[in-house]
Design a protein around this motif. Structure first.
Motif, PDB file in Angstrom:
ATOM      1  N   ARG A 107       0.802  -1.220   0.000  1.00 27.66           N
ATOM      2  CA  ARG A 107       0.000   0.000   0.000  1.00 27.66           C
ATOM      3  C   ARG A 107       0.840   1.277   0.000  1.00 27.66           C
ATOM      4  O   ARG A 107       0.298   2.364  -0.175  1.00 27.66           O
ATOM      5  CB  ARG A 107      -0.912   0.016   1.225  1.00 27.66           C
ATOM      6  CG  ARG A 107      -2.062  -0.925   1.099  1.00 27.66           C
ATOM      7  CD  ARG A 107      -3.066  -0.714   2.227  1.00 27.66           C
ATOM      8  NE  ARG A 107      -3.781  -1.960   2.427  1.00 27.66           N
ATOM      9  CZ  ARG A 107      -3.828  -2.630   3.546  1.00 27.66           C
ATOM     10  NH1 ARG A 107      -3.244  -2.154   4.624  1.00 27.66           N
ATOM     11  NH2 ARG A 107      -4.486  -3.751   3.628  1.00 27.66           N
ATOM     12  N   LEU A 108       2.148   1.170   0.224  1.00 28.33           N
ATOM     13  CA  LEU A 108       2.984   2.374   0.273  1.00 28.33           C
ATOM     14  C   LEU A 108       3.014   3.055  -1.087  1.00 28.33           C
ATOM     15  O   LEU A 108       3.052   2.406  -2.130  1.00 28.33           O
ATOM     16  CB  LEU A 108       4.404   2.030   0.718  1.00 28.33           C
ATOM     17  CG  LEU A 108       4.575   1.540   2.155  1.00 28.33           C
ATOM     18  CD1 LEU A 108       6.016   1.169   2.433  1.00 28.33           C
ATOM     19  CD2 LEU A 108       4.091   2.587   3.141  1.00 28.33           C
ATOM     20  N   SER A 109       3.040   4.373  -1.068  1.00 28.43           N
ATOM     21  CA  SER A 109       3.058   5.160  -2.298  1.00 28.43           C
ATOM     22  C   SER A 109       4.490   5.328  -2.803  1.00 28.43           C
ATOM     23  O   SER A 109       5.457   4.967  -2.124  1.00 28.43           O
ATOM     24  CB  SER A 109       2.449   6.539  -2.032  1.00 28.43           C
ATOM     25  OG  SER A 109       3.310   7.283  -1.181  1.00 28.43           O
ATOM     26  N   SER A 161      10.117   6.213  -1.652  1.00 30.15           N
ATOM     27  CA  SER A 161      11.262   7.088  -1.909  1.00 30.15           C
ATOM     28  C   SER A 161      11.816   7.652  -0.604  1.00 30.15           C
ATOM     29  O   SER A 161      13.038   7.713  -0.417  1.00 30.15           O
ATOM     30  CB  SER A 161      10.853   8.226  -2.844  1.00 30.15           C
ATOM     31  OG  SER A 161      10.419   7.709  -4.078  1.00 30.15           O
ATOM     32  N   LEU A 162      10.936   8.050   0.290  1.00 24.63           N
ATOM     33  CA  LEU A 162      11.398   8.571   1.582  1.00 24.63           C
ATOM     34  C   LEU A 162      12.075   7.475   2.405  1.00 24.63           C
ATOM     35  O   LEU A 162      13.061   7.747   3.107  1.00 24.63           O
ATOM     36  CB  LEU A 162      10.233   9.194   2.351  1.00 24.63           C
ATOM     37  CG  LEU A 162       9.711  10.523   1.779  1.00 24.63           C
ATOM     38  CD1 LEU A 162       8.444  10.957   2.513  1.00 24.63           C
ATOM     39  CD2 LEU A 162      10.788  11.593   1.848  1.00 24.63           C
ATOM     40  N   VAL A 217      14.514  13.234  -5.388  1.00 26.26           N
ATOM     41  CA  VAL A 217      13.739  13.797  -6.507  1.00 26.26           C
ATOM     42  C   VAL A 217      12.412  13.057  -6.655  1.00 26.26           C
ATOM     43  O   VAL A 217      11.365  13.679  -6.874  1.00 26.26           O
ATOM     44  CB  VAL A 217      14.564  13.763  -7.812  1.00 26.26           C
ATOM     45  CG1 VAL A 217      13.724  14.151  -9.011  1.00 26.26           C
ATOM     46  CG2 VAL A 217      15.785  14.684  -7.699  1.00 26.26           C
ATOM     47  N   ALA A 218      12.443  11.740  -6.508  1.00 29.63           N
ATOM     48  CA  ALA A 218      11.204  10.953  -6.622  1.00 29.63           C
ATOM     49  C   ALA A 218      10.212  11.341  -5.529  1.00 29.63           C
ATOM     50  O   ALA A 218       9.006  11.449  -5.788  1.00 29.63           O
ATOM     51  CB  ALA A 218      11.519   9.463  -6.554  1.00 29.63           C
ATOM     52  N   ALA A 219      10.704  11.564  -4.313  1.00 33.61           N
ATOM     53  CA  ALA A 219       9.813  11.942  -3.206  1.00 33.61           C
ATOM     54  C   ALA A 219       9.211  13.325  -3.435  1.00 33.61           C
ATOM     55  O   ALA A 219       8.031  13.544  -3.183  1.00 33.61           O
ATOM     56  CB  ALA A 219      10.562  11.899  -1.883  1.00 33.61           C
ATOM     57  N   ALA A 276      13.900  -0.674  -1.832  1.00 32.52           N
ATOM     58  CA  ALA A 276      13.181   0.564  -2.151  1.00 32.52           C
ATOM     59  C   ALA A 276      12.845   0.660  -3.646  1.00 32.52           C
ATOM     60  O   ALA A 276      11.686   0.958  -3.984  1.00 32.52           O
ATOM     61  CB  ALA A 276      13.958   1.781  -1.671  1.00 32.52           C
ATOM     62  N   PRO A 277      13.790   0.411  -4.565  1.00 29.84           N
ATOM     63  CA  PRO A 277      13.389   0.416  -5.982  1.00 29.84           C
ATOM     64  C   PRO A 277      12.349  -0.664  -6.309  1.00 29.84           C
ATOM     65  O   PRO A 277      11.446  -0.431  -7.123  1.00 29.84           O
ATOM     66  CB  PRO A 277      14.698   0.150  -6.735  1.00 29.84           C
ATOM     67  CG  PRO A 277      15.773   0.569  -5.808  1.00 29.84           C
ATOM     68  CD  PRO A 277      15.241   0.320  -4.439  1.00 29.84           C
TER      69      PRO A 277
END
Length: 178
Positions: free
Chosen positions: A7-9, A14-15, A59-61, A159-160
């Motif tokens: 469910r994480l965005s 990214s964070l 940058v993604a965050a 993370a990726p």
């Protein structure tokens, strides 16, 4: 727990990746400035990989792309940075595993090489290794620093993967009107 991770965005993954990069750099700088361990050229390249991944995650965050393509691009860029860190840490471990008679001789310092050689030649020379990179100056639980760094990169690779998971589901708050 797995459902919670799914469910994480993009921003949350990214964070999380950025936070882990900050942790890895804090440990590296603490070992350098508090404990007094000077980084070898391969250690510096591993730090560059951590900083590159941190830059992509930041940058993604900030961007928090709405579309699938943006999340996939950030995932691939961060995976490239993390993958390069895995390769360099693996090379570092391999150098440390060599018998003493097979360890390459120490070369000039990284700063000196960057001043006089083209970047491609510096990369080739550093990755071929030197005696100072084969030295094991610190162990924790029997594992050298490149081993711990490799473990950190493997954890960071989640993370990726999470970004790819986030890219493959609808964004929260949006509803398909089909």
């Amino acid at each position: 727990m797995i459902d919670d991770l799914r469910r994480l965005s993009v921003r949350e993954w990214s964070l999380a990746g950025l936070a882990f990069c900050v942790l890895m750099m804090a440990v590296a700088l603490g070992l350098e400035h508090v404990v007094g361990l000077a980084p070898c050229p391969l250690c510096i390249f591993q730090r560059v990989a951590v900083l590159a991944a941190a830059g992509v995650f930041l940058v993604a965050a900030l961007h928090d792309p709405a579309g699938r393509a943006g999340a996939v691009i950030y995932a691939l860029l961060s995976l490239a940075a993390v993958g390069s860190g895995i390769v360099v840490a693996g090379r570092h471990l391999w150098l440390q595993s060599l018998p003493a008679d097979q360890v390459p001789s120490c070369g000039p310092g990284l700063g000196y090489m960057l001043e006089i050689l083209p970047l491609q030649q510096v990369l080739a020379q550093v990755l071929s290794g030197s005696g100072e990179c084969a030295e094991i100056s610190f162990r924790l639980l029997g594992i050298s620093l490149p081993g711990w760094t490799l473990a950190g990169f493997l954890i960071l690779a989640l993370a990726p993967v999470g970004l790819l998971l986030a890219a493959n589901r609808p964004r929260r708050g949006y509803r398909w009107q089909g």
